[in-house]
Structure formats: C-alpha cells, structure tokens
Design a protein around this motif. Sequence first.
Motif, mmCIF file in Angstrom:
data_model
loop_
_atom_site.group_PDB
_atom_site.id
_atom_site.type_symbol
_atom_site.label_atom_id
_atom_site.label_comp_id
_atom_site.label_asym_id
_atom_site.label_seq_id
_atom_site.Cartn_x
_atom_site.Cartn_y
_atom_site.Cartn_z
ATOM 1 N N GLY A 164 0.773 -1.229 0.000
ATOM 2 C CA GLY A 164 0.000 0.000 0.000
ATOM 3 C C GLY A 164 0.804 1.279 0.000
ATOM 4 N N VAL A 165 1.920 1.308 0.721
ATOM 5 C CA VAL A 165 2.689 2.555 0.811
ATOM 6 C C VAL A 165 3.232 2.996 -0.546
ATOM 7 N N LEU A 198 -10.712 13.755 -5.267
ATOM 8 C CA LEU A 198 -11.217 12.753 -4.318
ATOM 9 C C LEU A 198 -10.260 11.564 -4.230
ATOM 10 N N ILE A 199 -9.754 11.125 -5.372
ATOM 11 C CA ILE A 199 -8.872 9.959 -5.392
ATOM 12 C C ILE A 199 -7.560 10.244 -4.677
ATOM 13 N N VAL A 200 -6.998 11.452 -4.849
ATOM 14 C CA VAL A 200 -5.737 11.753 -4.172
ATOM 15 C C VAL A 200 -5.955 11.885 -2.666
ATOM 16 N N ASN A 201 -7.123 12.378 -2.245
ATOM 17 C CA ASN A 201 -7.429 12.405 -0.815
ATOM 18 C C ASN A 201 -7.622 11.001 -0.269
ATOM 19 N N ASP A 245 -5.373 6.674 2.984
ATOM 20 C CA ASP A 245 -4.849 5.312 3.063
ATOM 21 C C ASP A 245 -3.373 5.316 3.451
ATOM 22 N N LEU A 246 -2.618 6.256 2.900
ATOM 23 C CA LEU A 246 -1.194 6.344 3.216
ATOM 24 C C LEU A 246 -0.979 6.683 4.684
ATOM 25 N N LEU A 271 1.071 4.276 7.292
ATOM 26 C CA LEU A 271 2.313 4.711 7.933
ATOM 27 C C LEU A 271 2.327 4.412 9.433
ATOM 28 N N THR A 272 1.170 4.111 10.018
ATOM 29 C CA THR A 272 1.133 3.726 11.432
ATOM 30 C C THR A 272 1.355 2.235 11.630
#
Length: 337
Positions: A34-35, A58-61, A66-67, A71-72
Amino acid sequence: MGSDQSSGEPDSSIALSVARQVACALLGLAFTLGVPGNLAVVWTVCRRMKAPQPTVLLIVNLAAADLLALLTVPFWIYALTGVWRLGPFVCRTLVWLVNGSMFSSVLIVTLLSAERLVALVRPFQLQRWWHLAGTRRVLVLLWVVALALAAPATLTADPSQCLQRQFSSSQQLVTLLLLETVAGFVGPFTIIAVCSACVRSHLRQLHHPGRRRASRIVTAVVVAFAVCWLPYHLSNGAAVAAELLEASSAELFEWLHYAAEVGHNISAPLAFLASCVNPLLYAFAARRIARAGGLAGLFARMVPSFYSDGAHQVAKQSFGESASGQALGLNSPNPAS
C-alpha cells in the motif's frame, strides 16, 4: 481501531498467539503493497497535474488517507510483539490518526460511489455544480467529520498495550462500538450498495461496448469494501452481544467475548488491506488508456470515462445523434486545466 478488552484473559493463549502472528503478516503485506502505490498516486497528482478534476481530487485524498493509515503500521506490529513502551500520548495520537484516516477513507469511497451514479444519470448537472472549490469544501468537512468520529477511540485506548481498548462501562462499550459500526460500515455500505445497484441497472440500459467491464468494476468496489471491513464489524457485533447477554448467560458471554477478541486481532489488520486496493479499483476504470502518459494520463482521462455513458444517453435523448458528439466534447475536460 483496535480490539476490545472488557474482562479477563482469553481462554486460549495459543489461539491468540496465532491470531497475532496472522495479524503481523497481514499488516506487513498491507504496508509493503500500500505505501508505494499510494505514494505514487499522491506524487503523480501533486507534481504532474496542476489543476486536477474533482474526481481526481477525491482519489488523491483517498490515497492520502490510506497512506496515513498505512504509515502507522510499524507501530502496530511493534505493539503486537510485546508490551507498549512508547507512552500514552503516542498511543492515543496514533489511535486518533489511524481511526480518522480510516473513517476518511470509507467516507471518500462512499462519496466516489455517489459521484459515479450522479455522473451517469445527471452528467451535465454534475458538471455544472461539482467544481474544484465545492469539492475542496466537501473534503474539508469530510475530514473534520472523520477526525471527530475517531476522537472517542482515544478515550478507550489502553496505554499499556495500545492495541487493546478499555471501556469504563458496558454502556460505553455498546454505544461506542455501535457508533463505529453504523458510521464506519452500515451507513456507508448501504449507500455504496444502493449506488452500485443503480449504476449496474443504468449500465444495462446503455448499449455501450464497455458496460460489462464497468459493471465488474462496480461490483469489485462493493466486494472489496465488504471483504475488508465486514469481519471487523462482525467482531464489534460479537463484543456488543457479549455485553448485552452477560446477565442472561455467562457461558455465552465468555464465548462471544473470546470470539470478539480473537476476531479483532485478525480483522483489524485485514481492514488495512482496504488501503491497498481502494485507489486501484477506480484506476481500473481507465486502464485501457494507461499506456498514454502513465498515471498522470490515466487520471486526466478518468473523469470523461465516468461521465461519457451518462452524457451520451442524455445527449441522444435531448439533442439527437447529431448533437451528441458536441455534448460529449463539452463534457471532456482539458487534462491540463
């Protein structure tokens, strides 16, 4: 989002140990896949598209949400391997961020599904009022709502383990888990399912060469959402049922509580996989043109690919075949604008 813990130790440490190993594997897979994918989406839109269309915004948000969740992941893998030693502030901050990003992801997927339906049935009206300024305002509101919905999770985070949740009472457990399930799954899934059913029905009426491919994409949206999120919210349901039935059946309470704890340990990491597939499900709608311009070319063409079927039908009904080509031309934005 995490597992709940309102009573004693589970009956089987072996099952929980296996569940945590499976959780670490799922989290590692989600992070690895995913990253890079979400980073590529964010980088492409921010660096190569000066003024993205509302759908692309919308897709970049969605990719950013998701990113942020992914990252957590290293912190959750660390928590699964032993006792939490990073302190309560870091724990509660991470819990708030991961819950907020996941709520944002779910709400954006829901908004994209609604936009897809409106683009088919009211393409010209959508083009008139769904502009960048309005999209940004909607996204700001969406993020505020998502972060607000995530706030109660910080109050129940166990700072000694972080993955576990401590509830002050049965009423608090039932209220917060039901709120999480209704706002994070039942409501959005109902909207997504209704929009998808309407899109599929509308596509069947359009004698378009690509309608079968589009129908498969719409179905994939619903299936992926359900597969990734349903187990987690079923575990929430088991935890709520355990609390409600505690007074009537001690044996059933113990079984449901144990099932919820094991289920949360496996299903919570599974939800992270949704952060890997969300951008891809919408990119597939324009995969035939992916050869021209890479991701930037794909995103620039994605808006017309969603609008063209609905615009074509409206144009034929309103203006006849001679005017339909002109209507479609007006509905295709300039990729550079």
